[in-house]
Structures are given as C-alpha cells and as structure tokens.
Design a protein around this motif. Structure first.
Motif, PDB file in Angstrom:
ATOM      1  N   PHE A 749      31.979   8.046 -11.931  1.00 34.82           N
ATOM      2  CA  PHE A 749      31.872   7.374 -13.233  1.00 34.82           C
ATOM      3  C   PHE A 749      33.261   7.229 -13.834  1.00 34.82           C
ATOM      4  CE2 PHE A 749      31.431   7.582 -17.896  1.00 34.82           C
ATOM      5  CZ  PHE A 749      30.633   6.462 -18.104  1.00 34.82           C
ATOM      6  N   GLU A 751      35.744   5.442 -17.147  1.00 35.32           N
ATOM      7  CA  GLU A 751      35.698   5.039 -18.551  1.00 35.32           C
ATOM      8  C   GLU A 751      35.401   3.553 -18.689  1.00 35.32           C
ATOM      9  OE1 GLU A 751      35.728   6.248 -21.750  1.00 35.32           O
ATOM     10  OE2 GLU A 751      35.219   8.045 -20.620  1.00 35.32           O
ATOM     11  N   ASP A 753      33.474   1.891 -17.043  1.00 36.30           N
ATOM     12  CA  ASP A 753      32.043   1.627 -16.822  1.00 36.30           C
ATOM     13  C   ASP A 753      31.226   1.797 -18.108  1.00 36.30           C
ATOM     14  OD1 ASP A 753      32.515   1.249 -14.107  1.00 36.30           O
ATOM     15  OD2 ASP A 753      32.154   3.360 -13.627  1.00 36.30           O
ATOM     16  N   ARG A 754      31.842   2.352 -19.138  1.00 34.84           N
ATOM     17  CA  ARG A 754      31.109   2.705 -20.346  1.00 34.84           C
ATOM     18  C   ARG A 754      30.594   1.463 -21.077  1.00 34.84           C
ATOM     19  NH1 ARG A 754      30.808   7.547 -22.422  1.00 34.84           N
ATOM     20  NH2 ARG A 754      32.622   8.282 -21.230  1.00 34.84           N
ATOM     21  N   ARG A 824      25.090   0.495 -15.742  1.00 36.42           N
ATOM     22  CA  ARG A 824      26.249   1.068 -16.428  1.00 36.42           C
ATOM     23  C   ARG A 824      25.828   1.773 -17.715  1.00 36.42           C
ATOM     24  NH1 ARG A 824      29.441  -2.545 -18.254  1.00 36.42           N
ATOM     25  NH2 ARG A 824      28.486  -4.465 -17.487  1.00 36.42           N
ATOM     26  N   ARG A 827      24.363   5.140 -16.792  1.00 31.58           N
ATOM     27  CA  ARG A 827      25.409   6.120 -16.442  1.00 31.58           C
ATOM     28  C   ARG A 827      26.192   6.543 -17.694  1.00 31.58           C
ATOM     29  NH1 ARG A 827      28.250   6.816 -11.268  1.00 31.58           N
ATOM     30  NH2 ARG A 827      29.720   5.138 -11.757  1.00 31.58           N
ATOM     31  N   THR A 828      26.359   5.616 -18.623  1.00 29.81           N
ATOM     32  CA  THR A 828      27.007   5.986 -19.888  1.00 29.81           C
ATOM     33  C   THR A 828      26.177   7.059 -20.598  1.00 29.81           C
ATOM     34  OG1 THR A 828      27.962   3.781 -20.123  1.00 29.81           O
ATOM     35  CG2 THR A 828      27.828   5.150 -22.119  1.00 29.81           C
ATOM     36  N   ASP A 831      26.541  10.376 -18.962  1.00 31.41           N
ATOM     37  CA  ASP A 831      27.784  11.052 -19.336  1.00 31.41           C
ATOM     38  C   ASP A 831      27.653  11.707 -20.705  1.00 31.41           C
ATOM     39  OD1 ASP A 831      30.776  11.489 -18.959  1.00 31.41           O
ATOM     40  OD2 ASP A 831      30.738  10.366 -20.853  1.00 31.41           O
ATOM     41  N   ILE A 832      27.018  10.990 -21.640  1.00 26.80           N
ATOM     42  CA  ILE A 832      26.782  11.545 -22.975  1.00 26.80           C
ATOM     43  C   ILE A 832      25.885  12.781 -22.878  1.00 26.80           C
ATOM     44  CG2 ILE A 832      25.605  11.104 -25.171  1.00 26.80           C
ATOM     45  CD1 ILE A 832      26.609   8.148 -24.870  1.00 26.80           C
TER      46      ILE A 832
END
Length: 1002
Positions: A749, A751, A753-754, A824, A827-828, A831-832
């Motif tokens: 992952f 950044e 991709d955020r 995306r 995946r964001t 990550d959160i």
C-alpha cells in the motif's frame, strides 16, 4: 448456468497469479510463550518508557500511583490482575495524548519479612532478641531486596511498562526519611498521643495489628455460662414521711422493698461468653434497658448438673429456655418466679464468681459494676454481657465515656498472650501456644469456675474469628499502651477548608474523589464515619521508628510529655537521609539527636515502629510530591487496587494525607474484585484450584492473560480456569485473524493509492462512520476505566462489522478488481483501520499489537507503543448513512440465512451460485437496497429486488419484518478468475472471465 463451450483441446488459463491475493508473513499461530520474551528485550533496548518521557513536551501529565505490593514471595493471579489493570490504564492514557507516568513500588517494612527472618533464627535455634537490632534489620533489608528483584521480572513478563530501573521502595533511605518527616507532622500538630486501649493483638507475633492485617476464619471456641451472685439490692429511697400517704400505703411500700431485697439477694445473674480467658479481667456486667427479664428458680436437676434445686437465676425471658437447656435442665425442672424490671436490675450489686475464693488473694473481691448498655442484645446468650474493658472495644468505649477507665482497666495479659505470673490461679497460663494453637488458659478458667461454683454450663461454638493474615494464628483484643493519631482532634490550628479534624477532612474529601465503582465511596465513607483513632505503633523491629521522645516519669496527659522541637526533628531527618532509619538504633542515637539542648537522661526514646500502613499511606509524599517525575500538586490522578484496600491503602492514604496536607492524595479510586476458580470458589493451594500467572504464560502467553483481564468485569470477583482460558484464547484467535487479513490486504500500500473520504463508495464511508463512533466509545471507555465495555466494542467491531461483514464483502474487490477506486478506497480504509485497531488494542494486547505493527513498519526503533491513537475527523460521522446501512444489513441477514438453508440442503455449494429474488415491503428499504450493489453485499452473482408480495413459500426470518427471499440459481457461466456466475463470461478478450475481470487483466 450456461453450457460449457470451452474447446477441450485448449487449456483454460490459470488466472490465480493475476489475483491481488493477500501477502503477509504474519503467522496464524501466535507462539506467544516463546516470542514474547524477545519483544520484552527489544523494548528494553529501545527504552520505550524513557523515550515517551523524553518526547512528552507539553502533554498533560497523568499519574497512576502504584499501591505497593509486599516484597516477600512470587506473584499470584491477583497480582497479575492488579498490575494488568494498572498497565491498561497507563498505556491507554498515554496513547490518548497524556504523559502517562507509572512508578512501580514495593512495601518493604513490617511483620511478614520480620517473621520470615525470625523463622530462620528459630530453625537454627537462635533467639532473635539476642541479635543486635541493626544487624537484624539488615537481614530484613536483604530479604526484601531479593524478592523485589524476583517480582520485578515477573511483573515485566506480564508486559507491564513503567520506571522499572527507578522504582520506589519504602526502605530506601530517602523514603524512610520522608516517612519519619510525615510522622513528625502528626507530632508537631498535636494529633499524636499515647493512650491505652484494647487493640487487635497477635500473641504469636507479639504486636498490635491493624484491621487491614486481620482476616476472618472459622474457629471453634469454648463457650461458657457464668453465675454472677447478686450481693445487694437497693431501690431509690421513697419518702414515707409524706403526710398525704396513709399508714397502710406507707407499710406496703416498706414491705415491697423488703420483699424485693429478699427475692433478689443471693440470686445469680448469668452471662455468656466465647472467651473464658477474659473472666479473670471482668470488671462489670451490663444489661439491656428495653428487654424483658425474669427471675427463674430451679425446681429439680437431672443429677450431673452445675445448678442446684432452689437456685435462682436472672435471665432475659427470650433466652431463658435455651440457657437452661445448655445447663441440662429440661422443661419442668425450672419455673419463672417473677418479673425483673430494668429499674430493679439497676439497684443490684454483683460479685465476681471468684470473689472470696480460697487462694484468690482478694483479686476479685471488689463488687462488679452493673448498669445498662446499648450494645447488649437478646439475640443470643443470656441478655447480660460480662465486661472486661481491657479486652473489648465496646466495653472500653462505655467506661471511657463514663470517665471510669481507671477503675476497670486491667493488665492481666502479657504480650505473648500469657497471664501475668502473679495472677492467682492463672499465672503463666497461655491463651495461645507459640504455634497459634489453643493454650491452657481457657481450660484453667473453666476448671476454676467449676471448683468455685461459678459455672452454669459450658460448650463449644464454631464461629468466624479474627486471625493474623501473616501467622494465620487467632488474635485477641488486649489493652496496651500504644501511639495514636487522634482523628477527632483539631489538626494544628484547625484552619482548613475541608474541616478541622482528620475525620472531617476525610469525609469531605471522599466526595471530591471519583469512585469506580461508586460503591467504593459508600464503603470508605461508612468506615471513616465509625472508625476509632488510628493506632500508629507496632512492637517490632523492622520498619520506620516513631521518631519522638517522651519526658521520663511524665504522664501522657502532661502538656510537655512529648518533645516537640524542630531542631531535634531536623537532626533526625538528616541522619535518616544519610544512613536510613537504622540511625535511630545505633549507639548514642538519643544523645546525638537531642544534642546539647536537652539532658538525655531526662528523656526516653520511643522504639516502637510505625504501622506499615503509615508507610504505604505516606508514599504520596515521596513518590508524587518528592520525585521529579511525580506531580506538581502531590496528588495522583488515580489509585487502583483491590476492594480490600478500602480498609487498607485507600483508607490509610486518606487518613495520612488529610492529617498532613488536608486533602485526599488521589482524584480517582478504581477497585477490582478477588480472583476465584471457575466454580466461584476461593483459590487455595490445599484445594489444588490455584491458577498461577507463570502457568498461564507458559501455556498461552501473557497476552492471553491480559485479554482475560480485559474481557472480565474487574469490579466484581473474577473467575479463571482452564475452560475460561480456552474461551479467551479463542477470542484472541478471532482478533488475530482480523489483524492478519488487514496486513495481507495492505501489502505494498502506498500513499498515492489513498482515496479521499468524499470519493469513497458508501460501504467504505459507512465503515469510517463506525470508526468515528468507535473512536469516541474507546476513548470514553478507557477514560472511565471500563475495559470490559471497551474491549467488547472493539471485539464486536473487529469480528462482526469487519470480519463477518465488511471484509467478507470486500474480499472480491480486493482480490479481483484492477486499479479501481473501489479497491483503492477499500485499501485506504484498511490502512485507517490498521492504525486505529493497533493503537486501540495496544493497551490490552501489548505483544500482539507490537507484532502487527512491526509487520508493516519494521525498524530498530519502531514500536506501536510510541504511537498515539489517531485523531478521527468528525466529518466521518454520518448518521443518515448509518441508518441506511442498518436497513441494508437487516435485509442481508434474511438473504444469507436463506442461502445457508440451501447450502445445508446441498442445493448449492457457495453463495455465488445463487441469484435470489428479494421481496421488500418498504419502499424506503427497497430504495436503499437498489442504491447499493446488493448482490455484492450478499456475495451472490446476481440479485433481484421487488416490492411484489412475497409468495407463501418464500423464506422469512421471524425477527426481520418485511423481507422475504425466493431462491434462484445464477444464470451464466462461472468466471474462472472471480468465480461469479454471470451471462457475459466467455464473451471477452480473455477466455472464461467476466467483464470486470477482463478489464483487470487488460
């Protein structure tokens, strides 16, 4: 499904390598017992605790003050519960933005350690009293040091963070100096006094005990019914010279008085006691002013009996029958003669049952006091209570209030529980033997009463009785000269906003503290309302002495009995700072401290030591106030201990602080219950039901033990055992699966991709709404010390909202989508979730969250425990969206339940083989379902939504109204990449795939 049109001569491509399958080395099997020590070593190298302090900046300090465990043995499961709760409190507040400090400490003085050293002496045939006191104290110090090192490593193995290289010890020289200084404040403000009163006394340990040092166990005691002869009877004089009184009336009054005297003199008042050894110290008998009493006569006896025919007794009517039964007198062998009023009782004079006994040397010949008292009951006994004020607090308080202590206090019992040598009949007899077993005193008293006709009956009773929690031997109440802190005497000039006296201040301050649970407030408040003066002195050697001097030959009531000189105090404190409290016991100490200002021969040096509860009650002074990592105002944010500390550390800390600084030393008090086995029984080595923390760690790892703590309602008693731990381990595995899924989904992952919140699909925005809700719940829970509620919310979110719902739905997009916004965004969100779940859970699962963190962010100085819980934007909250998705999930439940029926019937193997028709009554719900990819939500290849009435055979869930499902199979061929069954499979450039997968492959 469509017919298979694949050319059998052409092999179907293997699309597995084209999927975005999860990539992670995070193992499913945790292996915590073997791996946790490595993380401990790593944290030691990084210096986690110190790094947090160094980078604290202007963060608001938060201090949990550690109630010191005792340094004399391996940890038990209660220690693990206690220290884990503390660690969760400290870590959670640190990660919520505080500078959270934790200075572990140890209680090092007192009887348990001294007792261990004495046992070693006895085993060698040595006498402790023959050893130089300073040498003896040094042995105690070495013993404590050895156990501190052991316990420190055991606490660290639990994953507890803190200032382990600089703990506080009550035996440190500076600590001993400050304890003495705190004591001197009581001396100088006039709250210290020497008094003589009954205190809990251990004959085996030869010392006074505090209530917190006493535990209650069943004990079989002798019980006796004793005769106190009535030797005189007087009624208030009546003026028979009254001219209005006739001769007949005057004669009737005189005759009634004479008859009453004849009726009562020679009768016996009967008392009942479970402590025959107190009879030699009897000074009075008391009765109840509101009870019905009668005069009873024995008319016949069965032979073997200590009552004689014609003998008369006064008893409470309610208890007469059972008293005679104990004396072996059956119904018909006694009769009630007349009423006896409280006024008549007050006119009687009693003799001790041993009065005039041959060989008694007049010891008991004085009349006994006889009066009403409000502590007499008619629930058991005889309705009369024998009083030995030297051995009972109620009797002591009664006669203190009457100003008669000088007449009723005796000194018959020595410090070892033996009678004074010159006491007739009983000299040298012991209440308890040295091993704590029954001595010969009770039997001697009973035999002597029998020989002198003083006994009516005897027996035995099993009842709850106080024992020393150290020696496990019974204790007694014994009148001794002790040092007290007066809690109802004005402190100094009495000027304080919280009250003039220690009690007033304590009762005021209790309501300034937040209690968790609230019942703790009521418990301490009631104790503080009724408690007596604080007994500060102990007759031992290992501890901080009462650093004061008394005027030789003076009386405690003399104003100059105690030496109050700041210069003397300063010399004592300077010596303690340099040499520790041993300085008090060295040769020439008295002359050294008194200096040239006083003639040492005119003063006595006090050698009693302070109650260890004064030591621990003073810790706020040398931990919170005196250290650079303490607090600015000397007050802790929280004290956290077991519920027994309402009468222990919470109590003594409140008393001490109110006496020295006029306020409580804490803002919050949190209490936990006791640990029990799985059946709710108290743990006992003899029962074989103990659970040792080292055993749990060896089998499961410390994180499982910590998770057991977090899952339980610690405010009540905790149960632990093999089955409970298996359930805890299962919960852990489910959480570990959640974390592993996130790690796999987040491989590579970046950044770039955020995806911004506003550009995300609804499902991702719903997850972030839940994150915002949960963030508030987690922070509120941690601040309120509600770990069970906090963990339950986190666990449900991780396993229900994420694993069973969001992850289940988004697996398809994560694995099969190309570089789509949907993938995306997912995946964001992962990550959160990663950053929040690891930090939310880090205070509980300290090892596992570190493993998870390092899997993504490896590095020599990387650690989740250096992170804060990320702030969560309020913009993520969307209650309308949440309400909509609640409806979507409600409908999904019916669909998945319907498909599960078909799976059980083996109609389908996987949900992607289905394309159900969903009948929805509500237009609003129907609109909500049509606005989302409901087939993806239900993990089917297709789905049809309609508001047509559902046929009777449609599947329904009773608890979900307005939703019905008709099963249909999916139409089309199976995509060899995503496994959905769709009509367009095989019509694209890449064979045997659907349009979505063809785009991904392109």
């Amino acid at each position: 499904m469509c017919a298979d049109t694949t050319d059998t001569k052409t092999a179907t491509p293997d699309y597995k390598d084209t999927l975005n399958l999860p990539q992670t080395d995070f193992p499913m099997r945790a292996g915590l017992p073997k791996r946790e020590p490595g993380w401990l070593e790593r944290w030691e190298e990084i210096g986690i605790y110190d790094r947090l302090r160094e980078t604290a900046g202007d963060r608001t300090p938060f201090t949990l003050h550690d109630g010191p465990p005792y340094a004399n043995g391996h940890l038990h499961i209660g220690h693990a519960l206690n220290k884990t709760i503390k660690d969760i409190i400290v870590r959670s507040h640190q990660m919520m933005g505080h500078d959270a400090r934790y200075i572990p400490g140890w209680d090092c003085h007192g009887l348990p350690i001294e007792w261990k050293i004495e046992e070693q002496y006895r085993a060698k045939g040595q006498d402790k009293d023959q050893v130089n006191v300073v040498d003896f104290r040094q042995e105690c110090r070495k013993f404590a040091e050895s156990w501190i090192d052991v316990q420190r490593e055991e606490f660290k193995r639990l994953g507890v963070t803190g200032c382990w290289d600089r703990p506080y010890l009550t035996m440190d020289f500076r600590a001993e100096r400050i304890i003495a200084e705190e004591f001197q404040k009581f001396l100088m403000t006039g709250t210290l006094y020497q008094g003589s009163k009954p205190v809990m006394w251990s004959p085996v340990e030869k010392t006074a005990l505090a209530e917190a040092e006493v535990e209650y166990h069943d004990k079989e005691s002798f019980t006796i019914w004793v005769k106190f002869p009535v030797t005189e009877f007087r009624l208030p004089e009546v003026d028979v010279s009254d001219e209005e009184m006739s001769d007949d009336e005057r004669e009737a009054v005189v005759q009634a008085r004479a008859e009453a005297r004849d009726a009562f003199v020679g009768t016996k008042v009967v008392i009942w006691t479970t402590t025959p050894w107190t009879i030699p110290s009897n000074k009075a008998v008391v009765f109840g002013s509101d009870f019905s009493y009668g005069l009873y006569e024995v008319t016949d006896t069965p032979g073997e009996c200590w009552a004689r025919a014609g003998e008369r007794f006064i008893l409470a009517d309610k208890l007469a029958a059972q008293t005679f039964a104990k004396a072996r007198l059956e119904d018909g062998m006694w009769r009630r003669v007349r009423d006896v009023t409280p006024e008549q009782l007050a006119g009687m004079e009693l003799a001790h049952p041993l009065a005039g006994a041959e060989g008694g040397q007049g010891e008991w010949d004085d009349p006994r006091d006889f009066r009403a008292a409000d502590f007499v009951t008619d629930e058991e006994g005889t309705g009369f209570v024998h009083c030995a004020p030297s051995h009972g607090m109620e009797e002591y308080e009664l006669y203190r209030g009457l100003g008669m202590l000088a007449q009723v206090i005796t000194y018959n019992v020595m410090d070892d529980g033996s009678f004074r040598e010159d006491l007739p009949f009983f000299g040298g007899k012991r209440i308890l033997k040295e091993n704590g077993k029954e001595g010969d005193a009770n039997k001697a008293v009973i035999d002597t009463l029998v020989a002198n006709g003083g006994l009516l009956a005897r027996g035995k009773i099993k009842h709850s009785y106080p024992h020393s929690w150290r020696s496990k031997a019974p204790v007694i109440y014994r009148n001794t000269a002790q040092w007290f802190a007066a809690i109802d005497r004005p402190v100094g000039d009495g000027q304080d906003e919280n009250g003039k006296t220690i009690r007033e201040r304590a009762l005021t301050c209790i309501d300034q503290v937040k209690w968790t649970p609230q019942s703790g407030r009521n418990r301490l408040h009631s104790m503080m309302e009724s408690r007596p003066d604080w007994v500060l002195s102990r007759q031992r050697a290992w501890g901080v002495p009462l650093t004061c001097f008394t005027k030789k030959g003076g009386k405690p009531t003399d104003p100059n009995f105690l030496l109050r000189d700041p210069a003397v105090n300063a010399r004592i404190l300077a010596a303690f700072e340099e040499e520790g409290a041993d300085a008090w016991y060295k040769d020439g100490a008295k002359e050294r401290f008194l200096g040239n200002d006083y003639d040492a021969s005119e003063w006595d040096q006090v050698f009693d030591i302070l109650d260890v509860w004064f030591d621990s009650g003073s810790t706020h002074a040398f931990v919170l106030r005196d250290r650079e990592d303490g607090t600015e105002d000397g007050i802790a944010d929280v004290y956290m201990e077991g519920t027994d500390q309402h009468r222990g550390w919470f109590h003594s800390s409140m008393l001490q602080a109110c006496g020295t600084m006029g306020r409580a030393p804490y803002r919050n008090v949190v209490t936990h219950g006791f640990t029990l086995d799985e059946k709710g029984n108290k743990m006992s080595k003899s029962l074989g039901n103990t659970v040792g923390p080292e055993d749990v760690i060896k089998q499961y790892g410390a994180d499982i033990l910590r998770l057991w703590v977090a899952q339980a309602d610690y405010t009540s008693d905790q149960r632990i055992g093999p089955e409970i731990l298996k359930g805890t381990a299962d919960s852990y595995r489910r959480l570990r699966n959640t974390m592993r899924f996130m790690l796999g989904a987040l491989s590579h992952f970046r950044e770039e991709d955020r995806v911004a919140h506003e550009d995300m699909p609804e499902l991702e925005r719903w997850v972030l709404h839940r994150v915002a809700e949960l963030d508030e719940r987690v922070r509120t829970g941690y601040r309120a010390f509600d770990f069970q509620g906090t963990f339950r919310a986190l666990f449900d979110f991780a396993t229900v909202d994420l694993s069973a719902f969001y992850f289940d739905i988004r697996k398809d997009a994560l694995y099969c989508d190309g570089d789509t916004t949907r993938r995306r965004a997912a995946r964001t969100v992962m990550d959160i979730l990663f950053h929040r779940l690891t930090t939310w859970l880090a205070p509980i699962l300290v090892f596992t969250t570190e493993e998870v963190w390092l899997e993504r962010f490896p590095g020599e100085r990387s650690s989740v425990h250096l992170q804060d819980m990320p702030e969560t934007p309020q913009a993520w909250r969307d209650d309308a969206l949440a309400a909509k998705w609640a409806e979507v999930r409600r409908a999904r439940r019916v669909v998945t339940a319907a498909l599960e029926v078909k799976r059980t019937e083996k109609v389908i193997g996987a949900s992607l083989e289905a394309a159900p028709i969903v009948h929805v009554d509500s237009e609003d719900t129907l609109g909500a379902l049509r606005s989302v990819a409901f087939e993806d939500v239900c993990i089917t290849s297709d789905i049809a939504l309609t508001n047509d009435p559902a046929p009777a055979e449609a599947y329904r869930l009773p608890e979900v109204d307005g939703i019905a499902v008709v099963f249909e199979t999916a139409d089309g061929a199976k995509c060899q990449r995503c496994w959905k069954i769709l009509p367009d499979v095989g019509t694209h450039a890449h064979p045997d795939v659907c349009g979505r997968c063809d785009d991904a492959l392109s």
